[in-house]
Design a protein around this motif. Structure first.
Motif, PDB file in Angstrom:
ATOM      1  N   GLU A  67       0.841  -1.248   0.095  1.00 46.15           N
ATOM      2  CA  GLU A  67      -0.129   0.148  -0.022  1.00 46.15           C
ATOM      3  C   GLU A  67       0.748   1.330  -0.020  1.00 46.15           C
ATOM      4  N   GLY A  68       2.161   1.031  -0.053  1.00 49.64           N
ATOM      5  CA  GLY A  68       3.037   2.144  -0.347  1.00 49.64           C
ATOM      6  C   GLY A  68       3.680   2.704   1.027  1.00 49.64           C
ATOM      7  N   ALA A  69       4.809   3.599   1.006  1.00 50.21           N
ATOM      8  CA  ALA A  69       5.481   3.714   2.187  1.00 50.21           C
ATOM      9  C   ALA A  69       4.923   4.558   3.287  1.00 50.21           C
ATOM     10  N   PHE A 169       1.419  10.757   7.721  1.00 54.04           N
ATOM     11  CA  PHE A 169       1.491  10.715   6.104  1.00 54.04           C
ATOM     12  C   PHE A 169       0.331  10.839   5.338  1.00 54.04           C
ATOM     13  N   ASP A 170       0.127  11.662   4.274  1.00 53.21           N
ATOM     14  CA  ASP A 170      -0.918  11.457   3.540  1.00 53.21           C
ATOM     15  C   ASP A 170      -0.669  10.515   2.505  1.00 53.21           C
ATOM     16  N   GLU A 171      -1.481   9.272   2.680  1.00 57.74           N
ATOM     17  CA  GLU A 171      -1.405   8.174   1.799  1.00 57.74           C
ATOM     18  C   GLU A 171      -1.772   8.266   0.291  1.00 57.74           C
ATOM     19  N   GLN A 172      -2.221   9.354   0.016  1.00 57.69           N
ATOM     20  CA  GLN A 172      -2.697   9.600  -1.274  1.00 57.69           C
ATOM     21  C   GLN A 172      -1.565  10.368  -2.125  1.00 57.69           C
ATOM     22  N   MET A 173      -0.642  10.826  -1.464  1.00 60.11           N
ATOM     23  CA  MET A 173       0.384  11.777  -2.272  1.00 60.11           C
ATOM     24  C   MET A 173       1.343  10.731  -3.024  1.00 60.11           C
ATOM     25  N   PRO A 174       1.501  11.032  -4.256  1.00 60.71           N
ATOM     26  CA  PRO A 174       2.002  10.145  -5.251  1.00 60.71           C
ATOM     27  C   PRO A 174       3.663  10.308  -5.066  1.00 60.71           C
TER      28      PRO A 174
END
Length: 282
Positions: A67-69, A169-174
């Motif tokens: 799901e990303g860092a 942290f904003d989990e939608q930031m690419p």
């Protein structure tokens, strides 16, 4: 005062082991390390099970789906038991006294009735196993200065409450997840302070898994989300942020559409010169 260090990782067991050892071998021993394996398919899970059996300060989460860092960091932060938190990327390393120096400096500032939002340090920049530079950073950083450059770097040290109250942290930031989070921290809690001793080895060796991070479409997506959330009413801040996409680090050359978008934000001679230099650089 316990300190939690979070480490997100994916499919990099061998370099992860070096990062984990650099934390467990700190001179300051009241720590916990939380590793979040973000959909790893290598031997990361087995390594973490074996290592944590030897040293119970190491805890870990295994996510079967990546799901990303940012999501990995947030999971670790929510489960942190430390009063203070900092992070480490799985390809970087701490020098042995990093946490001790953070605690000592925080205590020193508190004794003098100074409470920064967070602490940060210069980094030892390594490439292909050799030191090539030491990053130079400002002594103090306010949220307005984040538009021009991420002066903090990739890690900060602060009480857990700062991480939580700033919204994680904003989990939608690419891209630019660290920088956007630091902006919110500084805006909410005030300026950050530099501990001017380099205590982190930051690996800058070119790798294929860094190409996507520096991709222009991801940076543009991060820029748009950052502007929408933080500087819709400040064209100059938007221009400063836009220029960050064309720094030497990313190696991206502005095209005609970039020029049009930049100028539409307002006539700023210094900014136009910076964009011109970036156009000629590559």
């Amino acid at each position: 005062m316990k300190v939690t260090i979070y480490i997100p990782t994916k499919d990099r067991k061998d370099i992860l082991a070096k990062a984990v050892d650099s934390v467990l071998n700190q001179t300051y021993q009241d720590i916990e390390v939380i590793v979040v394996s973000d959909g790893s398919t290598d031997e990361t899970e087995n390594y973490l099970k074996q290592k944590s059996a030897i040293d119970n300060r190491l805890k870990f989460f295994i996510k079967t789906k990546s799901e990303g860092a940012p999501a990995a960091r947030n999971l670790a932060i929510k489960h942190a038991s430390g009063e203070f938190i900092t992070g480490l990327d799985d390809d970087d390393e701490f020098l042995p006294n990093r946490i001790e120096l953070f605690i000592d400096y925080w205590t020193f500032l508190k004794e003098h009735r100074i409470t920064p939002s967070c602490l940060y340090t210069p980094d030892l920049i390594y490439r292909n196993g050799e030191q090539i530079a030491i990053s130079k950073k400002l002594g103090h950083v306010g949220h307005e200065q984040i538009f021009e450059f991420n002066h903090i770097g990739n890690q900060m040290f602060a009480p857990k409450s700062v991480f939580i109250e700033a919204g994680l942290f904003d989990e939608q930031m690419p891209a630019w997840q660290d920088m956007e989070f630091f902006y919110r921290v500084l805006k909410l809690f005030g300026k950050a302070s530099l501990l001017d001793i380099p205590t982190q080895i930051m690996d800058d060796t070119p790798r294929t898994d860094r190409i996507s991070i520096k991709a222009k479409n991801r940076l543009k997506g991060a820029y748009s989300r950052f502007v929408l959330q933080h500087c819709q009413n400040s064209p100059r801040d938007a221009q400063l942020l836009y220029l960050q996409m064309f720094s030497r680090y990313y190696g991206i050359r502005p095209d005609l559409s970039d020029w049009v978008k930049f100028i539409r934000l307002g006539f700023w001679p210094k900014g136009i010169l910076a964009l011109f230099v970036a156009t000629l650089r590559f």
